[in-house]
Scaffold this active site. Structure first.
Site, PDB file in Angstrom:
ATOM      1  N   GLU A  82      12.022   1.800  -9.339  1.00  0.00           N
ATOM      2  CA  GLU A  82      11.827   0.833  -8.503  1.00  0.00           C
ATOM      3  C   GLU A  82      11.924   1.043  -6.910  1.00  0.00           C
ATOM      4  O   GLU A  82      12.870   2.257  -6.879  1.00  0.00           O
ATOM      5  CB  GLU A  82      12.527  -0.556  -8.607  1.00  0.00           C
ATOM      6  N   LYS A 134      11.260  -6.748 -18.400  1.00  0.00           N
ATOM      7  CA  LYS A 134      10.206  -6.459 -19.166  1.00  0.00           C
ATOM      8  C   LYS A 134      10.375  -6.948 -20.833  1.00  0.00           C
ATOM      9  O   LYS A 134       9.532  -7.587 -21.223  1.00  0.00           O
ATOM     10  CB  LYS A 134      10.136  -5.053 -19.337  1.00  0.00           C
ATOM     11  N   ALA A 155       3.875   0.142 -17.481  1.00  0.00           N
ATOM     12  CA  ALA A 155       2.739   0.686 -16.567  1.00  0.00           C
ATOM     13  C   ALA A 155       1.495   0.539 -17.092  1.00  0.00           C
ATOM     14  O   ALA A 155       0.791  -0.757 -17.400  1.00  0.00           O
ATOM     15  CB  ALA A 155       2.871   2.120 -16.072  1.00  0.00           C
ATOM     16  N   VAL A 170       1.809   3.359  -5.227  1.00  0.00           N
ATOM     17  CA  VAL A 170       1.022   2.864  -6.249  1.00  0.00           C
ATOM     18  C   VAL A 170      -0.408   2.299  -5.690  1.00  0.00           C
ATOM     19  O   VAL A 170      -1.369   2.332  -6.070  1.00  0.00           O
ATOM     20  CB  VAL A 170       1.717   1.720  -7.249  1.00  0.00           C
ATOM     21  N   VAL A 177       0.834  -1.122   0.145  1.00  0.00           N
ATOM     22  CA  VAL A 177      -0.076   0.077  -0.292  1.00  0.00           C
ATOM     23  C   VAL A 177       0.951   1.102   0.027  1.00  0.00           C
ATOM     24  O   VAL A 177       0.543   2.153   0.504  1.00  0.00           O
ATOM     25  CB  VAL A 177      -0.825  -0.012   1.263  1.00  0.00           C
ATOM     26  N   GLY A 180       5.094   6.057 -13.045  1.00  0.00           N
ATOM     27  CA  GLY A 180       4.262   6.838 -12.081  1.00  0.00           C
ATOM     28  C   GLY A 180       3.082   6.261 -11.517  1.00  0.00           C
ATOM     29  O   GLY A 180       2.607   5.007 -12.185  1.00  0.00           O
ATOM     30  N   LEU A 197      -0.177   1.436 -19.798  1.00  0.00           N
ATOM     31  CA  LEU A 197       0.053   1.182 -21.236  1.00  0.00           C
ATOM     32  C   LEU A 197      -0.448  -0.010 -21.711  1.00  0.00           C
ATOM     33  O   LEU A 197       0.017  -1.149 -21.277  1.00  0.00           O
ATOM     34  CB  LEU A 197       1.395   1.459 -22.072  1.00  0.00           C
ATOM     35  N   GLU A 242      -0.724  -6.757 -16.945  1.00  0.00           N
ATOM     36  CA  GLU A 242      -0.607  -5.564 -17.819  1.00  0.00           C
ATOM     37  C   GLU A 242       0.555  -4.511 -17.432  1.00  0.00           C
ATOM     38  O   GLU A 242       1.250  -4.060 -17.973  1.00  0.00           O
ATOM     39  CB  GLU A 242      -1.754  -4.851 -18.127  1.00  0.00           C
TER      40      GLU A 242
END
Ligand code: ADP
Ligand code: ASP
Ligand code: MG
Length: 816
Positions: free
Chosen positions: A667, A682, A611, A476, A473, A797, A613, A606
């Site tokens: 990160e 990624k 992020a 993000v 928590v 972000g 997208l 996803e």
């Protein structure tokens, strides 16, 4: 005239008895009434318990009896004038003296016959009826008490006596013919045999007494006053969305109550059904609520399913063996031995191959039934034609009920798919021959979840509930919670989704609220907890056993990623922001996808790449539509792009890295970004999604930092070490400028080979003008050969990442 019955919950305290008194007063003005009462609160349970204690020589029955006496005296003191108290309190005391003597006898003789049991438990109704009579007569003069044992006559089957209707009806009519009282108060449940010995009609039997009186008196209506506003679509204590059923037929009410809807005791229906006297179920605590009318004209014909009920404490006995095939009389012998021993069979199923019969009985009968059956078939068992009976405990029966079921297809389909998609295993199924119910046996610990998902499938088809559990928590996670809370009303309205955040956790503790966390409470509740919870978050989620559960991992923690497999096995969907699972061993990644499919859960990630997208979804769509990805060029690190865009001249490289971390673009440990590890993960995930088996080690990482700085013991040490690299980065920057290029950290994949590293991107290249923390991915495929398919936008972000997670959660909600 009317018969009113008040249940134990309505008589549990002085406050509730005041409500009862008001209802009686209101009704008695309009007509003559008979009032049948249960014992106060849990008195019958307590009396059963006292008797058991005395029977096993536990002297605590004496103190328990004192409490019971005190409970009744307190009610009198609160509701009666001093003058009126004396006689009732002395009645309570003398009753408790008799009870004590009876219990002492059980204690000393170590013997408890059903007859003694009945004598003892009858005091619950004797006390409540006497007390209520005094309380009501203070306000309505024309009130009298009548002992039910002088009216309801039964055989001598103590604890579940059979009523002699001829005698009983005659008694009731005779009594009423000379009865002048406007209000007659009687204890339910109790009766007497011909020798005037006290018998009882079976647990829950006060309803039955009231129905017997209503039928004998030709009452215009029988009103059952309880603590809920009618017969609900399912038990409202277990399913919050349950609704009262306005009208229901006698048959439907009978089926529902047979399978455990305990608002009404099943035999109750019979006497009033024969005379077509309607039954109204009303709420003592909300007397204006409509309630339910049980009658012949159920109207609601458009409704296939009227309700769902369940019975807990069931054991399943299975008789199996090849020797059973084609042999006559096996079922007869089986059922006969149980009937002869008064063991009630709640449900039966027989496989059409005839080599197994399954019966469900109450748990307390299962040991006895097992021995009886094994004994009846001992010859066949010794010849190995039949196996000894198999007993399974801790089960429950669920039943969906509706008169109209037979003329509608798909009821069982809806039922079983609701259970199947929530990983609830069905042990046995039966359909009543009348096709008014389908019942199935499941594990007890699945009851609440099963009722909720079946209820949703039949009664809330338009609203789907998602139960969300968040791990992490921070930046993000916090944003995700506020986005979900903010959109809650919209999701309900526009997508018919009720998204409830049920749990939140940080690395130290968790907080769960089954009804959903509200805006303000979760932070306070989470931070209040100083200690670790005893049970792990995952175990607590599994134990809650909610339908449509979704676990959202907003951590970067390996331990959390390792929990996915177990969650999926429990049909709990996983939404991961954490990249570790998808970028670890290929077989593990595949296994998670396989588990998701097998257990009908979703596994979505996803936000692992770019992020919010829609990159992974795009790859999946390309592949499923038959395309093939031949090359990928991408800037996949919002953090590195931010860092190199900010690093133009002026500020030191190390200062900018710190700034990126502070603003939440890296990160939690910035080394994961600067080492290229994050980008390598990624591109690995994209290649895997594109259908290629690849491991992390196969991705060539051209490091931009000296090894030493990445091996720093802590993030702080790392900052001291990269300060030494400021000069190195300054040189790189100058060189890039000289070549009219920009520094970009690029991931590439072509011809089965993948790499990540810092590159000089010349002016004119699509990546050159990539701003801020943006990401860009170019996919070259069989269909996009010349001009690549490009996805570009903010790739880091908290807000955009949270909205990517949001989209994954909604996707789960929209899946059927
Ligand atoms: P009383 O004390 O009035 O006899 P009971 O406890 O015997 O009341 O019965 C009422 C209870 O029945 C409710 O509080 C509820 O928990 C339970 N119940 C089970 N199934 C249903 C249902 N389908 N509709 C309403 N109540 C139900
Ligand atoms: N008091 C009895 C019981 O608890 C009967 C009733 O309340 O209906 O079983
Ligand atoms: Mg009841």
């Amino acid at each position: 005239m009317k018969v009113l019955k008040f249940g134990g919950s309505s008589l549990a305290s002085a406050a509730s008895i005041k409500l009862v008194r008001a209802i009686i007063k209101h009704q008695a003005i309009q007509q003559k009434i008979w009032v049948v009462v249960s014992a106060s609160g849990k008195t019958t349970d307590n009396l059963v318990n006292l008797t058991q204690l005395a029977h096993v020589k536990d002297e605590s029955y004496k103190t328990e009896l004192k409490l019971l006496e005190q409970h009744h005296i307190t009610i009198c003191k609160e509701l009666l004038t001093i003058g009126a108290q004396t006689s009732v309190i002395s009645f309570i005391k003398s009753s408790c003296n008799i009870l004590e003597q009876l219990l002492d006898a059980v204690y000393w003789l170590e013997d408890l016959s059903p007859k003694t049991q009945d004598k003892i438990i009858s005091f619950g109704e004797l006390l409540s009826a006497h007390i209520l009579e005094k309380i009501v007569s203070q306000e309505i003069e024309s009130t009298q008490y009548k002992d039910s044992r002088n009216l309801i006559k039964t055989n001598s089957h103590f604890t579940k006596a059979k009523v002699d209707f001829n005698l009983t009806n005659e008694n009731v009519k005779l009594f009423e013919a000379n009865n002048k009282a406007q209000v007659t108060i009687l204890g339910g449940f109790i009766s007497a045999n011909k020798n005037q010995e006290t018998t009882t009609l079976g647990r829950g039997g006060s309803d039955y007494s009231a129905a017997i009186y209503a039928a004998a008196l030709d009452a215009e209506v029988l009103e059952i006053w309880t603590d809920v506003s009618g017969l609900y679509t399912t038990n409202p204590k277990l399913v919050k969305q349950a609704k009262p059923i306005a009208n229901i037929s006698y048959e439907e009410a009978m089926e529902l109550s047979h399978f455990g809807a305990k608002v009404i005791y099943p035999p109750t229906i019979k006497p009033v059904l024969e005379k077509e006297i309607p039954i109204k179920i009303k709420n003592t605590f909300d007397s204006n609520a409509e309630g339910t009318i049980i009658s012949n004209s159920s109207n609601g014909k458009h409704q296939t399913i009227k309700g769902i009920s369940h019975i807990e404490g069931i054991s399943l006995l299975t008789l199996e063996g090849l020797g059973m095939i084609g042999i006559h009389g096996i079922s007869k012998r089986l059922f006969e031995v149980l009937a002869d021993n008064h063991i009630n069979i709640v449900m039966i199923t027989q496989a059409s191959s005839e080599h197994s019969i399954c019966i469900a009985v109450a748990k307390e009968n299962s040991k006895n039934a097992e021995q009886l059956i094994n004994n009846v078939f001992k010859n066949e068992i010794s010849e190995h034609l039949i196996q000894p009976i198999i007993v399974e405990n801790d089960l429950a029966i669920l039943a969906v009920v509706g008169d109209q079921m037979k003329s509608h297809q798909g009821v069982s389909g809806t039922l079983f798919s609701a259970l199947g998609s929530n990983n609830i295993n069905i042990r046995a199924i039966a359909q009543g021959a009348s096709e008014k119910n389908i019942s199935c046996v499941i594990k007890s610990n699945n009851v609440k979840k099963a009722l909720n998902c079946i209820h949703a499938a039949f009664f809330e088809a338009h609203i789907k509930e998602l139960n969300v559990f968040i791990a992490g928590v921070g930046n993000v996670g916090g944003k995700l919670i506020s986005q979900l809370q903010q959109q809650q009303a919209y999701l309900k309205e526009a997508l018919n989704l009720n998204v409830k955040i049920v749990g939140v956790a940080n690395s130290k503790q968790y907080y769960i609220n089954e009804n959903g966390l509200n805006n303000s409470d979760w932070q306070a509740n989470l931070s209040k907890k100083k200690e670790n919870n005893d049970v792990s978050y995952y175990d607590a989620i599994a134990a809650l056993n909610k339908q449509n559960s979704v676990f959202v991992d907003v951590t970067a923690n390996e331990g959390v990623a390792n929990s996915y497999a177990d969650l999926l096995r429990k049909s709990i969907s996983v939404v991961a922001c954490n990249k570790i699972a998808c970028s670890s061993d290929y077989n593990d990644y595949k296994e998670l996808k396989y588990l998701a499919k097998k257990y009908k859960a979703s596994f979505l990630y996803e936000t692992n790449v770019g992020a919010g997208l829609p990159i992974i979804k795009t790859v999946q769509n390309l592949i499923s539509s038959g395309d093939q990805i031949t090359e990928i060029q991408a800037v996949l690190s919002g953090s590195l792009n931010f860092i190199f865009n900010e690093y133009t001249n002026g500020e030191l490289f190390s200062t900018i890295v710190k700034k990126a971390q502070d603003e939440g673009y890296t990160e939690p440990d910035p080394r994961i970004d600067l080492s290229g590890k994050d980008v390598a993960r990624k591109i690995l995930i994209l290649i895997r999604e594109a259908g290629t088996r690849i491991e992390f080690e196969a991705i060539k990482n051209n490091p931009m930092l000296p090894k030493g700085s990445l091996e720093a013991a802590s993030v702080n040490d790392f900052y001291s070490l990269i300060k030494a690299e400021n000069e190195h980065f300054k040189k790189l920057l100058l060189e890039a400028k000289k070549q009219d290029s920009k520094l970009k950290y690029v991931a590439s994949y072509k011809d089965g080979r993948a790499s990540v590293g810092l590159q000089f991107i010349p002016k004119g290249h699509p990546f050159y003008n990539l701003e801020g923390k943006d990401n860009i991915v170019s996919f070259y495929t069989n269909r996009y050969q010349e001009q690549p398919l490009i996805i570009k936008g903010a790739g880091a972000g908290a807000d955009v990442t949270a909205s990517g997670l949001f989209a994954d959660i909604i996707q789960i909600g929209s899946a059927s």
